[in-house]
Motif scaffolding. Sequence first.
Motif, PDB file in Angstrom:
ATOM      1  N   VAL A  29       0.849  -1.196   0.000  1.00 26.06           N
ATOM      2  CA  VAL A  29       0.000   0.000   0.000  1.00 26.06           C
ATOM      3  C   VAL A  29       0.879   1.238   0.000  1.00 26.06           C
ATOM      4  CG1 VAL A  29      -1.946  -1.116   1.161  1.00 26.06           C
ATOM      5  CG2 VAL A  29      -0.146  -0.053   2.529  1.00 26.06           C
ATOM      6  N   ARG A  32       0.310   8.217   2.911  1.00 21.13           N
ATOM      7  CA  ARG A  32       0.567   9.651   2.960  1.00 21.13           C
ATOM      8  C   ARG A  32       0.340  10.117   4.389  1.00 21.13           C
ATOM      9  NH1 ARG A  32       1.388  13.646  -0.416  1.00 21.13           N
ATOM     10  NH2 ARG A  32       0.955  12.339  -2.240  1.00 21.13           N
ATOM     11  N   THR A  36       5.739  10.576   2.875  1.00 20.17           N
ATOM     12  CA  THR A  36       5.106   9.550   2.053  1.00 20.17           C
ATOM     13  C   THR A  36       5.982   8.317   2.056  1.00 20.17           C
ATOM     14  OG1 THR A  36       6.178  10.402   0.055  1.00 20.17           O
ATOM     15  CG2 THR A  36       3.955  11.222   0.576  1.00 20.17           C
ATOM     16  N   THR A  65      -3.516   8.651   5.608  1.00 18.23           N
ATOM     17  CA  THR A  65      -4.301   8.110   4.502  1.00 18.23           C
ATOM     18  C   THR A  65      -3.542   6.979   3.846  1.00 18.23           C
ATOM     19  OG1 THR A  65      -5.265  10.301   4.103  1.00 18.23           O
ATOM     20  CG2 THR A  65      -5.518   8.652   2.370  1.00 18.23           C
ATOM     21  N   TYR A  67      -3.514   4.181   0.700  1.00 22.43           N
ATOM     22  CA  TYR A  67      -4.025   3.968  -0.658  1.00 22.43           C
ATOM     23  C   TYR A  67      -3.794   2.505  -1.038  1.00 22.43           C
ATOM     24  CZ  TYR A  67      -3.912   9.090  -0.930  1.00 22.43           C
ATOM     25  OH  TYR A  67      -4.112  10.434  -0.703  1.00 22.43           O
ATOM     26  N   ASN A  71      -7.650   1.292  -5.660  1.00 20.97           N
ATOM     27  CA  ASN A  71      -8.002   2.717  -5.613  1.00 20.97           C
ATOM     28  C   ASN A  71      -8.833   3.112  -4.385  1.00 20.97           C
ATOM     29  OD1 ASN A  71      -6.658   3.468  -8.047  1.00 20.97           O
ATOM     30  ND2 ASN A  71      -8.383   2.666  -9.240  1.00 20.97           N
ATOM     31  N   ARG A  72      -8.881   2.273  -3.380  1.00 25.58           N
ATOM     32  CA  ARG A  72      -9.531   2.679  -2.140  1.00 25.58           C
ATOM     33  C   ARG A  72      -8.594   3.580  -1.347  1.00 25.58           C
ATOM     34  NH1 ARG A  72     -10.632  -2.236   1.247  1.00 25.58           N
ATOM     35  NH2 ARG A  72      -8.728  -2.926   0.189  1.00 25.58           N
ATOM     36  N   LYS A  73      -9.160   4.550  -0.649  1.00 27.91           N
ATOM     37  CA  LYS A  73      -8.415   5.412   0.267  1.00 27.91           C
ATOM     38  C   LYS A  73      -9.094   5.315   1.628  1.00 27.91           C
ATOM     39  CE  LYS A  73      -8.781   9.214  -2.046  1.00 27.91           C
ATOM     40  NZ  LYS A  73      -8.595  10.656  -2.415  1.00 27.91           N
ATOM     41  N   GLU A 124       0.456   6.047  -5.498  1.00 30.14           N
ATOM     42  CA  GLU A 124      -0.724   6.694  -4.928  1.00 30.14           C
ATOM     43  C   GLU A 124      -1.974   6.410  -5.747  1.00 30.14           C
ATOM     44  OE1 GLU A 124      -1.935  11.168  -3.280  1.00 30.14           O
ATOM     45  OE2 GLU A 124       0.002  10.790  -4.262  1.00 30.14           O
ATOM     46  N   ASN A 125      -1.814   6.149  -7.030  1.00 29.41           N
ATOM     47  CA  ASN A 125      -2.956   5.892  -7.907  1.00 29.41           C
ATOM     48  C   ASN A 125      -3.257   4.403  -8.052  1.00 29.41           C
ATOM     49  OD1 ASN A 125      -0.711   5.222  -9.307  1.00 29.41           O
ATOM     50  ND2 ASN A 125      -1.156   6.450 -11.145  1.00 29.41           N
ATOM     51  N   GLY A 126      -2.619   3.564  -7.196  1.00 32.04           N
ATOM     52  CA  GLY A 126      -2.911   2.135  -7.223  1.00 32.04           C
ATOM     53  C   GLY A 126      -1.977   1.309  -8.065  1.00 32.04           C
TER      54      GLY A 126
END
Length: 306
Positions: A29, A32, A36, A65, A67, A71-73, A124-126
């Motif tokens: 995963v 952030r 990061t 947060t 990720y 794409n789940r946060k 961060e975008n998966g």
Amino acid sequence: MKASLIRNKFLIIFCLIFFTASYVFADEVFIRAGNTGRGITKPVGNNCYVITPKDIVGNSNRPVTVYFADNRKIVGFPVSSDLGDIAVIVLENVSGGCYAYSVPSDLGSLADTMKLGVLKVAGENGDLATIPVRVTRNATADTIHIIADSAEYVSITPNLIGSAFYFSDRDNQYLAGILLTADTTGGTVLKIDAIDQIMASFFGILSPAQVLQHPSIQTPSPVLIPTPKPALVPAPPPARILLPTPVATTNPKPAPTPPPPPTPSPQPTPVQPPKLMPPPSPPPSAQPTPVHPPKPTPTQSPMPHK
């Protein structure tokens, strides 16, 4: 019938490829927080726990947060405790999509023999990038030192810490740990068996007083195993003393007459020594008796005869 055989054959080939390609894995995963970084997951109950280097979250308990690859946060909170170089982030009430890491049973021999591996870097975008690396040495019993092994990635940079490290042998990959630190000389990986021991200590030994956490987060309570009570052994009954039964004889012998007590011998009468009279006192010294001259006898005249 023929279509069924073809479908079954395809299913068998797919399973062989999938399980052979990587049968020891983790769920990577992106995180952030204050900084990061990356981490791996471990589900416990309804919560999902994310393991990451301590430098990612520091000592704060501010929201973090996480990720996922789908794409789940999800927002969670770091659980600060004495876990050495790693930190734990807890995500509450995660329904699915949190997979546990696995530990190779032969990690010790893999670390001694395998020299190639990869870093899996979650984005961060998966997305998930793969960086080839080379093992230079086992730095300690719990760590491995690696360097980049590709023209695209000439060094391992600090923004990669937390990424999962795998030993790679052609099509097989074995989870070996997470990237703990990185500098110009390479990176240090904390082995997955050491991480597993730390997590076992976190879930089973730490008391609430040792854990500083967000008020809304409830960490799993240690499983208390009741101490078995010792079995009560009944006291043995008192031993009965059996006296021998006297055997009656037809001609009992008279009891022997005890000898008379010895007559005491007469004691001699003690002779009293004669009492000694004190010597007579000496007579007083004789005094001369005074000599008085005789008194003259008066001459009586003869009485006349009548």
